[in-house]
Each structure stands twice: as C-alpha cells, then as structure tokens.
Design an enzyme around this catalytic site. Structure first.
Site, PDB file in Angstrom:
ATOM      1  N   HIS A   1      47.042  41.147  29.958  1.00  0.00           N
ATOM      2  CA  HIS A   1      48.300  40.433  30.243  1.00  0.00           C
ATOM      3  C   HIS A   1      49.199  40.443  29.009  1.00  0.00           C
ATOM      4  O   HIS A   1      50.407  40.694  29.100  1.00  0.00           O
ATOM      5  CB  HIS A   1      48.006  38.978  30.630  1.00  0.00           C
ATOM      6  CG  HIS A   1      47.478  38.797  32.019  1.00  0.00           C
ATOM      7  ND1 HIS A   1      48.246  38.996  33.143  1.00  0.00           N
ATOM      8  CD2 HIS A   1      46.257  38.418  32.462  1.00  0.00           C
ATOM      9  CE1 HIS A   1      47.519  38.745  34.224  1.00  0.00           C
ATOM     10  NE2 HIS A   1      46.299  38.403  33.833  1.00  0.00           N
TER      11      HIS A   1
ATOM     12  N   THR B   1      42.849  38.783  29.941  1.00  0.00           N
ATOM     13  CA  THR B   1      43.926  38.054  29.258  1.00  0.00           C
ATOM     14  C   THR B   1      44.605  38.942  28.226  1.00  0.00           C
ATOM     15  O   THR B   1      45.835  38.915  28.077  1.00  0.00           O
ATOM     16  CB  THR B   1      43.367  36.795  28.581  1.00  0.00           C
ATOM     17  OG1 THR B   1      42.768  35.957  29.567  1.00  0.00           O
ATOM     18  CG2 THR B   1      44.464  36.020  27.867  1.00  0.00           C
TER      19      THR B   1
END
Length: 346
Positions: free
Chosen positions: A47, A44
């Site tokens: 990202h 995450t």
C-alpha cells in the site's frame, strides 16, 4: 554507532521507493539497535509503495518503511537490561503507550496511541533498525532468519484464527495473500475439520493446498457462496477469516457464515463498506470481530511454540528471496500476486 547504511526510502507524492545511504539510527537509553538479517514484505508495505489512498492519508514520507524482520542486537541503550548485544531477535511492531485504558487492562494490542514501525516511525527495510527494548522478542537459536522475520504476520494469522475457534469447526479463509495462507495452516493445525481457501489467484490457491486447505474455490470461475453452501451441506462455515479487505468479499463473508458463527476481519478496505446488518448479522446471530495486530505477547508465545513444536509448517509460504537493492522485483511480484512471502536481505 556512527556511519551510514543502505535503506529503502519512501518518497512523498509518488509510487515506488529508492535505495539510498542514510545515517544509522541513534538510540535512546531505552532502545535497541538491531542489525537486520532478513525483512519480509507485507501487504501494508505494498500500500505504501503504491502510494494508494490509505497511504496518502496515513504515512508521512520521506522515511524508511518496512516492519517485519529478524536480526542481531548490535547496541543497547544504557537503561536496557532485558536484552544483550549479539542476541537473535525479532520485534513486536506496535509501539504502545502503556498508559491508556486498553494498555492498563491487558489489551495493549488495541492501544489508542499505537505507533507502528515502518508506518508511523522509521522501519526495517535497512541494514539497521531501532526499537524499544520492551518490544523485543528473542528468537530460538537455529530458527532460520527468513522464517523468524515472518513471525509478526504469522501472529496476525494466529490471532485471526484462534480467537474463539474450537477443534472440529469448518473454516473459510477469504483472501489467500501471505497472511491468508498462514491462516490456512493455522486453522488446519488447530483441528478444523474443513479449511476452505477462497481467492481468484490460482498461484496462491495452489499454495493454499500446500498449506493445508481441504478445498479451494476460485472466484474467477465459481460462485463462492454456492460452493461454500454445497461443501457444508447448506449450513455455512463456523468461522470466516476475511483477509482480503475487498468490499464484495466482506459482504460474502457475512453471508457464508453459519447461523451463530463468527466472522473475523483482518482485511483493510480502502473505503467504507455497505453491509446488510439486519439479515447478515443480527438475524444470524453472528459474532463479528475486527482483528488488529497480535496480543502482546500472548500471540507471540503461541507463534513461537507452534513453530518450535513443528505443529505448523509455514516454510512453503516463503517463495522468494532478494537483496535489498533488488526490492523492485519483490514489490512487482507482490503487486502481481505471483508469490507468497518475499524476503529482502540487506
């Protein structure tokens, strides 16, 4: 506590991050301030660092990102009685409302109002982080700080594998990023008769073997569906753990599952995925379950007990350590896939 601290700041509108001095967080009466000892990089975080479409639509920079950590309690709010200064802790990173129907019925991990540390609120890529006292998890004394920092993602792996699994089943792990590698170890330790690791990255497939994979399939060289069929006498696997979020991998996961089997999806595709629901789910009688976070705090207890008992050996997944100022090296390794878990030391 007054003063400034080092922190990784995600800036708006562009890839990357910057290491800056920012004020140490002020805590409210129900919060805890933690001095971070180790923080690990999650997919995450990549990202967010890359500033992809998901990040653009979800996070609101500038802010401190990062959510996996271990540390020492530095300060507690005036109403906090459950934790004391000096205690060695990590934290559940999903901050829930406690008032919605899922929260009131024991399903806090799917709270409709969840805020995620380092995604929706200030995170832990810093010298200090604040969290609600109710999210604190006390670590056993003697647990290495880097290992303690990856209990949160290990919880994702445990939740993905152990939901509905029984001993003796055949398991495929599709996508051998760090959490996928952890899922391999959890499946093997939980009595799976076969653990098939599937990826295109040879470095991570080698790590999967260290984590307990009985077979590996490189999608760069082999057809995963044909190979899974051959390895399971044409039956398919009882459980597929889809950890990649790639549309093709998701479709293949449904196809390689045995009739009556399960597919647990932790991977996050950036866009909607088209699947053959009639033939690959309905007629096969599959159970498909989305996995989000960890059961609070059932999964944390499972993780702690598995580690304490030595039932799972996770240390090989931690491959690199860098100072917080060397964050670019860590993120580059994550982007290239030439690492397991990367730890940042503030």
């Amino acid at each position: 506590m007054n003063g400034n601290m080092k922190a990784l700041i995600k800036k708006p509108g562009e890839p990357g991050a910057s290491c800056e001095l920012v004020p140490i967080p002020k805590i409210d009466q129900h919060e805890v301030l933690i001095k971070v000892k180790a923080a690990s990089i999650c997919g995450t975080d990549v990202h967010i660092y890359n500033w992809d479409e998901w990040a653009k639509n979800r996070v609101k920079p500038p802010y401190v990102f990062g959510h996996e950590f271990s540390g020492e309690v530095a300060l507690v709010g005036e109403n906090v009685t459950s934790v004391k200064v000096g205690e060695y802790v990590s934290a559940e990173t999903h901050i829930v409302c406690g008032k919605c129907v899922p929260c009131l019925t024991g399903k806090e991990h799917v709270c409709r109002n969840t805020q995620i540390l380092g995604v929706d609120i200030e995170g832990c890529f810093a010298e200090y982080v604040k969290v609600p006292a109710e999210n604190i998890w006390k670590n056993p004394l003697g647990m290495p700080e880097d290992l303690a920092s990856i209990q949160e993602p290990l919880g994702n792996a445990v939740h993905t594998v152990l939901t509905g699994i029984t001993a003796g089943v055949k398991v495929a792990v599709v996508g051998c990023g760090p959490i996928g590698l952890m899922a391999v170890a959890v499946a093997k330790a939980s009595g799976a008769s076969q653990v098939i690791a599937i990826d295109k990255n040879e470095y991570r497939l080698d790590l999967a073997v260290q984590m307990g994979a009985t077979e590996t399939i490189s999608i760069a060289k082999e057809d995963p569906l044909k190979n899974v069929s051959a390895l399971t006498n044409g039956e398919g696997v009882d459980l597929v753990c889809e950890m990649s979020g790639h549309p093709t991998a998701i479709r293949q996961s449904l196809k390689m599952a045995a009739n009556g089997g399960r597919v647990h999806i932790l991977g996050l595709p950036e866009h909607p995925v088209c699947i053959d629901m009639t033939n690959d789910i309905v007629f096969k009688g599959l159970t498909v379950q989305g996995i989000t976070g960890r059961k609070m705090f059932e999964t944390w207890r499972q993780v702690s007990e598995l580690l304490h008992a030595g039932t799972i050996q996770i240390k090989p997944v931690i491959t690199h350590h860098f100072s917080l100022e060397e964050y670019e090296k860590g993120f580059e390794l994550m982007k290239e896939g030439q690492c397991g878990k990367v730890i940042l030391i503030p």
